[in-house]
Write an enzyme that holds these catalytic residues in place. Structure first.
Site, PDB file in Angstrom:
ATOM      1  N   GLU A 193       0.896  -1.211   0.285  1.00  0.00           N
ATOM      2  CA  GLU A 193      -0.397  -0.335   0.287  1.00  0.00           C
ATOM      3  C   GLU A 193       1.083   1.441  -0.001  1.00  0.00           C
ATOM      4  OE1 GLU A 193      -3.065  -0.111   3.348  1.00  0.00           O
ATOM      5  OE2 GLU A 193      -3.738  -2.158   2.176  1.00  0.00           O
ATOM      6  N   GLU A 399      -4.808  -8.178   1.250  1.00  0.00           N
ATOM      7  CA  GLU A 399      -5.556  -8.045   2.293  1.00  0.00           C
ATOM      8  C   GLU A 399      -7.104  -7.450   1.453  1.00  0.00           C
ATOM      9  OE1 GLU A 399      -4.804  -4.714   4.470  1.00  0.00           O
ATOM     10  OE2 GLU A 399      -2.400  -5.186   4.117  1.00  0.00           O
TER      11      GLU A 399
END
Length: 499
Positions: A193, A399
């Site tokens: 991320e 995720e």
């Protein structure tokens, strides 16, 4: 610069209604996944390891940030977290008992290379060697993430991600870890991320290092991109050719509030800042021209040097996608301020540089403890977007999960039917994408167990395993048993599953 790539924006019809009840995603017929599909769970080093002063480890930006008054809920930190550093063997046995076939973890840069420079500390590498060996001994495939937000503090003191040198330091670190573990770990992820690292860390300041400079956030985004490309090349130079190199992006599903041209333009702006700023150069070798134009009042992007885009577009073997909830945006009317209700923490500063005239809306429907709307259609849209954008590139959901207010019952067990329903709905969305031709190879539930949830401290529980923070005792929740059954059979149990 090379010709830019224009990203897609989800049509306004997809946003009405913007959310879908978790129960509506359940299918009547069995939902069965392909043989070899990876059933994993994910964690990150600072959130679970603890032992922040052992083995030569030096402070990361999250050590500094969490010890700064007012930065985290209750002033909590990852000093102990859930003590995985000392309990990893028991944790791996627990993973095996739950039937996991894969485990995604991150390496603490400052545990392996204190201060982010110089030779490795072998005791730090030895911890990850032992962890990997334990996983392999239990038949669990390790997936190693090199960077999950914990930059060594000394590199931040030297300027952090807005500085080019940090990307060079990251490539050296990647080579160190690749040389140590490349013979045993086949699945590698460079960055987790990078949007959060750049725009929450340097834009809104709700993540470490807590800076609030929109220009610095854009510089950080570029140097994170460069770090990814340089690290990918460094890994390939020292690892077996069989190993897979990927990156995990929290690409946003951006939906306009209406078909009004102003709302469509707002969605395009946010799509560029959420997605194009990373997938443009990584997948296509260019930043979107619309991104460069929209941010031209802030920066001329002169820090993008000759050769950078070629380096960033290092070949990928897979792409990791992290998904939680979609974004719903519109053009701001004259009496409304810019983005604040975007689900990324409270701050007087925006993580969306050059987009102060865009308004974020809370989508209707069921919500998690984070206030995020439960909408599995967004995961389907995300998968199919990248299946179109990067055909032939295997995808992993690295995720996906939800925080709920989990508590043990009188019998000591932790029942979390909301999470069971959430997982069922989102895995059904993955299955739908597979049926429509997307090459999704695995799913990593976030998270294996309750842990330090960044600025939220220990308030938000994402784990499939409950952790009593007073005793650090682990108790698998109903969702963990549900997920174990899915991993064992390859077929989703019903939401009425009883452990």
């Amino acid at each position: 610069m090379p010709e830019s790539v224009s990203p897609s924006v989800v049509s306004p019809s997809s946003a009405s209604p913007a959310s879908v009840s978790v129960s509506s995603a359940a299918t009547a017929s069995p939902v069965t996944f392909p043989t070899g599909f990876l059933w994993g769970a994910a964690t990150s080093a600072y959130q679970i390891e603890g032992a922040v002063r052992e083995g030569g480890r030096t402070p990361s930006i999250w050590d500094t940030f969490s010890h700064t008054p007012g930065r985290t809920a209750g002033g909590e930190s990852g000093d102990i977290a859930v003590d995985h550093y000392h309990r990893y063997r028991d944790d791996v046995r627990m993973m095996a008992d739950l039937g996991l076939t894969a485990y995604r973890f991150s390496v603490s840069w400052s545990r392996v290379q204190p201060t982010g420079r110089g030779p490795a500390v072998q005791v730090g590498l030895d911890f990850y060697r032992r962890l990997v060996d334990e996983l392999l001994a239990h038949g669990i495939k390790p997936a190693l993430t090199l960077y999950h937000w914990d930059l060594p503090q000394e590199l931040e003191d030297a300027g952090g991600w807005p500085e080019r040198d940090t990307a060079q330091r990251f490539a050296e670190y990647a080579q160190i870890v690749g040389e140590a573990l490349g013979d045993r770990v086949e699945n590698w992820i460079t960055l987790n991320e990078p949007w959060c690292s750049a725009f929450l860390g340097y834009g809104s300041g709700v993540h470490a290092p807590g800076r609030t400079d929109p220009v610095a956030s854009l510089r950080a985004a570029h140097h994170l991109n460069l770090a990814h490309g340089l690290a990918a090349s460094a890994l390939r130079s020292v690892m077996p050719a069989r190993n897979q190199i990927a990156v995990s992006l929290n690409s946003a599903v951006v939906r306009p509030l209406s078909p009004d041209p102003a709302d469509l333009a707002a969605a395009r702006r946010i799509d560029d800042l959420a997605n194009g700023v990373f997938d443009g150069p990584m997948l296509h070798g260019a930043y979107p021209a619309s991104l460069l134009s929209a941010t031209s009042s802030l920066t001329d992007w002169s820090y993008v040097l000759d050769g950078d885009l070629r380096a960033i577009k290092a070949p990928l073997d897979a792409l990791g996608l992290n998904y939680y909830t979609p974004a719903l945006v519109s053009a701001a009317s004259g009496d409304l301020e810019g983005p604040r209700a975007d689900g990324h923490g409270a701050s007087a500063h925006s993580p969306w540089p050059g987009a102060d005239d865009v308004l974020f809306h809370q989508t209707p429907g069921e919500r998690t403890e984070m206030g995020w709307t439960v909408d599995p259609t967004g995961l389907y849209d995300l998968i199919t977007r990248y299946a179109r954008q990067a055909p032939g590139l295997p995808l992993y959901i690295t995720e996906n999960g939800a925080a709920y207010d989990d508590k043990p019952g009188p019998d000591g067990r932790v029942h979390d039917p909301e999470r069971v329903a959430y997982l069922h709905a989102h895995l059904a969305a993955v299955h739908r994408a597979l049926a429509d031709g997307a090459d999704v190879r695995g799913y990593y539930l976030w998270s294996l167990m309750d842990n330090f949830e960044w600025a939220y401290g220990y308030e938000k529980r994402f784990g499939a395993v409950y952790v009593d923070y007073a005793t650090l005792e682990r108790t698998p929740k109903s969702s963990a048993h549900w997920y174990a059954e899915a991993a064992r059979t390859g077929t989703l149990p019903g939401t009425d599953f009883r452990d």
